[in-house]
Write a protein that holds these residues in place. Structure first.
Motif, PDB file in Angstrom:
ATOM      1  N   ALA A   1     -78.124  33.579   1.263  1.00 54.34           N
ATOM      2  CA  ALA A   1     -78.591  32.219   1.520  1.00 54.34           C
ATOM      3  C   ALA A   1     -80.068  32.181   1.878  1.00 54.34           C
ATOM      4  CB  ALA A   1     -77.762  31.587   2.637  1.00 54.34           C
ATOM      5  N   LEU A   2     -80.577  33.264   2.443  1.00 50.88           N
ATOM      6  CA  LEU A   2     -82.001  33.349   2.765  1.00 50.88           C
ATOM      7  C   LEU A   2     -82.817  33.836   1.564  1.00 50.88           C
ATOM      8  CD1 LEU A   2     -81.777  34.951   6.328  1.00 50.88           C
ATOM      9  CD2 LEU A   2     -82.286  32.569   5.774  1.00 50.88           C
ATOM     10  N   TYR A   3     -82.337  34.892   0.927  1.00 48.80           N
ATOM     11  CA  TYR A   3     -83.115  35.514  -0.150  1.00 48.80           C
ATOM     12  C   TYR A   3     -83.249  34.608  -1.375  1.00 48.80           C
ATOM     13  CZ  TYR A   3     -84.636  38.719  -3.778  1.00 48.80           C
ATOM     14  OH  TYR A   3     -85.334  39.294  -4.815  1.00 48.80           O
ATOM     15  N   MET A   4     -82.250  33.775  -1.638  1.00 47.60           N
ATOM     16  CA  MET A   4     -82.284  32.968  -2.861  1.00 47.60           C
ATOM     17  C   MET A   4     -83.457  32.001  -2.878  1.00 47.60           C
ATOM     18  SD  MET A   4     -79.106  30.296  -2.422  1.00 47.60           S
ATOM     19  CE  MET A   4     -79.205  28.893  -1.293  1.00 47.60           C
ATOM     20  N   TYR A   5     -83.996  31.675  -1.694  1.00 48.38           N
ATOM     21  CA  TYR A   5     -85.153  30.781  -1.663  1.00 48.38           C
ATOM     22  C   TYR A   5     -86.438  31.497  -2.089  1.00 48.38           C
ATOM     23  CZ  TYR A   5     -82.247  27.275   0.527  1.00 48.38           C
ATOM     24  OH  TYR A   5     -81.251  26.347   0.761  1.00 48.38           O
ATOM     25  N   VAL A   6     -86.431  32.812  -1.975  1.00 47.94           N
ATOM     26  CA  VAL A   6     -87.579  33.588  -2.457  1.00 47.94           C
ATOM     27  C   VAL A   6     -87.658  33.504  -3.975  1.00 47.94           C
ATOM     28  CG1 VAL A   6     -88.614  35.888  -2.618  1.00 47.94           C
ATOM     29  CG2 VAL A   6     -87.481  35.168  -0.492  1.00 47.94           C
ATOM     30  N   THR A   7     -86.548  33.807  -4.646  1.00 51.61           N
ATOM     31  CA  THR A   7     -86.527  33.716  -6.106  1.00 51.61           C
ATOM     32  C   THR A   7     -86.572  32.262  -6.564  1.00 51.61           C
ATOM     33  OG1 THR A   7     -84.117  33.916  -6.018  1.00 51.61           O
ATOM     34  CG2 THR A   7     -85.365  35.915  -6.500  1.00 51.61           C
ATOM     35  N   GLY A   8     -86.046  31.371  -5.725  1.00 54.40           N
ATOM     36  CA  GLY A   8     -86.147  29.952  -6.046  1.00 54.40           C
ATOM     37  C   GLY A   8     -87.591  29.496  -6.092  1.00 54.40           C
ATOM     38  N   PHE A   9     -88.394  29.970  -5.151  1.00 53.47           N
ATOM     39  CA  PHE A   9     -89.827  29.638  -5.139  1.00 53.47           C
ATOM     40  C   PHE A   9     -90.526  30.194  -6.372  1.00 53.47           C
ATOM     41  CE2 PHE A   9     -94.198  30.847  -3.883  1.00 53.47           C
ATOM     42  CZ  PHE A   9     -94.714  29.576  -3.640  1.00 53.47           C
ATOM     43  N   LEU A  10     -90.168  31.430  -6.753  1.00 55.82           N
ATOM     44  CA  LEU A  10     -90.748  32.031  -7.959  1.00 55.82           C
ATOM     45  C   LEU A  10     -90.338  31.241  -9.205  1.00 55.82           C
ATOM     46  CD1 LEU A  10     -90.191  35.825  -7.178  1.00 55.82           C
ATOM     47  CD2 LEU A  10     -92.306  34.509  -6.952  1.00 55.82           C
ATOM     48  N   ALA A  11     -89.093  30.744  -9.205  1.00 51.67           N
ATOM     49  CA  ALA A  11     -88.620  29.933 -10.335  1.00 51.67           C
ATOM     50  C   ALA A  11     -89.402  28.628 -10.429  1.00 51.67           C
ATOM     51  CB  ALA A  11     -87.128  29.651 -10.185  1.00 51.67           C
ATOM     52  N   ILE A  12     -89.760  28.065  -9.285  1.00 53.64           N
ATOM     53  CA  ILE A  12     -90.565  26.844  -9.270  1.00 53.64           C
ATOM     54  C   ILE A  12     -91.933  27.104  -9.896  1.00 53.64           C
ATOM     55  CG2 ILE A  12     -91.779  25.200  -7.775  1.00 53.64           C
ATOM     56  CD1 ILE A  12     -89.392  25.450  -5.831  1.00 53.64           C
ATOM     57  N   LEU A  13     -92.569  28.199  -9.500  1.00 50.55           N
ATOM     58  CA  LEU A  13     -93.882  28.541 -10.053  1.00 50.55           C
ATOM     59  C   LEU A  13     -93.806  28.761 -11.560  1.00 50.55           C
ATOM     60  CD1 LEU A  13     -95.243  31.031  -7.339  1.00 50.55           C
ATOM     61  CD2 LEU A  13     -95.741  28.585  -7.595  1.00 50.55           C
ATOM     62  N   TYR A  14     -92.789  29.504 -11.992  1.00 49.95           N
ATOM     63  CA  TYR A  14     -92.649  29.795 -13.426  1.00 49.95           C
ATOM     64  C   TYR A  14     -92.309  28.530 -14.205  1.00 49.95           C
ATOM     65  CZ  TYR A  14     -91.044  31.837 -17.800  1.00 49.95           C
ATOM     66  OH  TYR A  14     -90.897  32.138 -19.133  1.00 49.95           O
ATOM     67  N   GLY A  15     -91.400  27.722 -13.664  1.00 49.92           N
ATOM     68  CA  GLY A  15     -91.005  26.496 -14.350  1.00 49.92           C
ATOM     69  C   GLY A  15     -92.167  25.537 -14.519  1.00 49.92           C
ATOM     70  N   ARG A  16     -93.003  25.411 -13.505  1.00 50.87           N
ATOM     71  CA  ARG A  16     -94.165  24.530 -13.586  1.00 50.87           C
ATOM     72  C   ARG A  16     -95.170  25.043 -14.617  1.00 50.87           C
ATOM     73  NH1 ARG A  16     -95.316  20.729  -9.700  1.00 50.87           N
ATOM     74  NH2 ARG A  16     -93.649  20.377  -8.185  1.00 50.87           N
ATOM     75  N   LYS A  17     -95.351  26.372 -14.628  1.00 48.09           N
ATOM     76  CA  LYS A  17     -96.263  26.962 -15.614  1.00 48.09           C
ATOM     77  C   LYS A  17     -95.737  26.744 -17.014  1.00 48.09           C
ATOM     78  CE  LYS A  17     -98.574  31.303 -16.797  1.00 48.09           C
ATOM     79  NZ  LYS A  17     -98.732  32.740 -16.450  1.00 48.09           N
ATOM     80  N   LEU A  18     -94.427  26.918 -17.191  1.00 49.39           N
ATOM     81  CA  LEU A  18     -93.794  26.718 -18.499  1.00 49.39           C
ATOM     82  C   LEU A  18     -93.936  25.270 -18.948  1.00 49.39           C
ATOM     83  CD1 LEU A  18     -92.182  28.289 -20.669  1.00 49.39           C
ATOM     84  CD2 LEU A  18     -90.091  27.514 -19.528  1.00 49.39           C
ATOM     85  N   ALA A  19     -93.775  24.339 -18.009  1.00 45.36           N
ATOM     86  CA  ALA A  19     -93.903  22.905 -18.335  1.00 45.36           C
ATOM     87  C   ALA A  19     -95.327  22.564 -18.760  1.00 45.36           C
ATOM     88  CB  ALA A  19     -93.500  22.079 -17.117  1.00 45.36           C
ATOM     89  N   GLU A  20     -96.300  23.201 -18.118  1.00 45.91           N
ATOM     90  CA  GLU A  20     -97.708  22.974 -18.495  1.00 45.91           C
ATOM     91  C   GLU A  20     -97.978  23.464 -19.912  1.00 45.91           C
ATOM     92  OE1 GLU A  20    -100.273  24.765 -15.654  1.00 45.91           O
ATOM     93  OE2 GLU A  20     -99.634  23.456 -13.995  1.00 45.91           O
ATOM     94  N   ILE A  21     -97.415  24.617 -20.249  1.00 45.02           N
ATOM     95  CA  ILE A  21     -97.602  25.179 -21.588  1.00 45.02           C
ATOM     96  C   ILE A  21     -96.960  24.266 -22.624  1.00 45.02           C
ATOM     97  CG2 ILE A  21     -97.015  27.116 -23.113  1.00 45.02           C
ATOM     98  CD1 ILE A  21     -97.132  28.933 -20.638  1.00 45.02           C
ATOM     99  N   GLN A  22     -95.781  23.733 -22.315  1.00 40.34           N
ATOM    100  CA  GLN A  22     -95.077  22.873 -23.264  1.00 40.34           C
ATOM    101  C   GLN A  22     -95.815  21.561 -23.507  1.00 40.34           C
ATOM    102  OE1 GLN A  22     -92.116  23.565 -24.989  1.00 40.34           O
ATOM    103  NE2 GLN A  22     -92.461  25.625 -24.216  1.00 40.34           N
ATOM    104  N   SER A  23     -96.455  21.041 -22.427  1.00 40.60           N
ATOM    105  CA  SER A  23     -97.154  19.751 -22.545  1.00 40.60           C
ATOM    106  C   SER A  23     -98.561  19.887 -23.112  1.00 40.60           C
ATOM    107  CB  SER A  23     -97.225  19.080 -21.175  1.00 40.60           C
ATOM    108  OG  SER A  23     -97.947  19.890 -20.262  1.00 40.60           O
ATOM    109  N   ALA A  24     -99.066  21.120 -23.163  1.00 44.07           N
ATOM    110  CA  ALA A  24    -100.438  21.340 -23.645  1.00 44.07           C
ATOM    111  C   ALA A  24    -100.524  21.136 -25.170  1.00 44.07           C
ATOM    112  CB  ALA A  24    -100.882  22.737 -23.288  1.00 44.07           C
TER     113      ALA A  24
END
Length: 290
Positions: free
Chosen positions: A267-290
């Motif tokens: 329950a604690l560790y999943m927020y670490v990878t969750g944060f990384l998923a947020i960073l990657y997802g936002r970067k991916l969304a920027e690439i798709q919209s570019a």
């Protein structure tokens, strides 16, 4: 605090609040979306309900750990996604509608799958009669009361009082987060003497379970040609499980706080990878919209 207070008061209360908050965010249309994108829903549910327990079982067999820890890890792998997956999917620019749909359906389905597969896991890892430790019908009823009833109540409130439900959802989310922190703190205090012996095997197993499941969910979705937003959603949905439900089953229904340690660490560790998923997802969304 006594273990009975944790299992009899704190766990049911916190889980009910979390499930109520989930219900407040749901509308009947969320269950109808399966007809709009059945492929994405099928892939997400397959990854979460089939692939994730298989990954958990392999990790529990490969990583040296005590039987109770292995059983606790399996309960985590058998649990549905939680409300956190919906929030993190939103922040990661993933498909929020799909995330809500998967959380809703997995919460319904796991009412039946957790007792069945949990019994098999208990027999394998603990070696005792699973019908005594985790009776199927009473366990289904308990999980139903702890999850489906408050979700249904939340949906009813959302239907009758939509504005009130939206404001109440924010309160329940904050309260649920505080209660989860309290649960983990109580478990740490209670298991303090055993914790050093558990932490290495739990840490390795949790990192492997969370990381592998997220990668598998992402790449299975990518291989089957889902949209990038759906790929992000499924990765998060498979990687972020309902830790409070896992703790409620292990420390509450099975009455074994040792088994709850993997869920607390997860329950604690999943927020670490969750944060990384947020960073990657936002970067991916920027690439798709570019």
């Amino acid at each position: 605090m006594q273990a009975s207070f944790l299992s009899a008061v704190v766990l049911p209360l916190s889980l009910a609040i979390i499930m109520l908050g989930m219900g407040l965010s749901l509308v009947p249309e969320d269950f109808q979306r399966v007809t709009k994108y059945p492929k994405a829903v099928a892939i997400g549910l397959f990854s979460q309900l089939i692939l994730l327990p298989i990954i958990g079982f392999i990790i529990a067999k490969v990583v040296p750990m005590q039987p109770v820890i292995a059983m606790g890890l399996m309960i985590v792998a058998l649990c549905p996604g939680g409300v956190s997956s919906n929030i993190i999917t939103f922040l990661a620019k993933g498909d929020v509608a799909l995330s809500v749909t998967l959380t809703a359906f997995s919460s319904l389905i796991t009412v039946f799958t957790i007792p069945i597969f949990g019994n098999l896991a208990y027999q394998h890892f603990i070696g005792e009669s699973a019908t005594i430790a985790l009776p199927i019908l009473p366990t289904i009823l308990q999980i139903f009361i702890m999850t489906i009833v408050p979700i249904s109540m939340g949906m009813i409130v959302r239907k009758l009082f939509p504005q009130f439900a939206i404001s109440l959802e924010k309160v329940t989310n904050r309260l649920a987060g505080g209660l989860l922190a309290l649960i983990i703190l109580l478990l740490v205090i209670r298991e303090w003497e055993k914790l050093p012996g558990f932490i290495v095997q739990v840490g390795v197993a949790v990192v492997l379970l969370n990381t592998i499941s997220m990668f598998l969910g992402f790449y299975v979705s990518k291989l089957l040609n889902l949209k990038p937003a759906q790929q992000i959603c499924i990765a998060i949905e498979v990687g972020l499980q309902n830790g409070t439900l896992a703790i409620a089953i292990t420390a509450g229904i099975l009455n074994n706080p040792d088994m709850a340690i993997p869920a607390a660490v997860y329950a604690l560790y999943m927020y670490v990878t969750g944060f990384l998923a947020i960073l990657y997802g936002r970067k991916l969304a920027e690439i798709q919209s570019a």
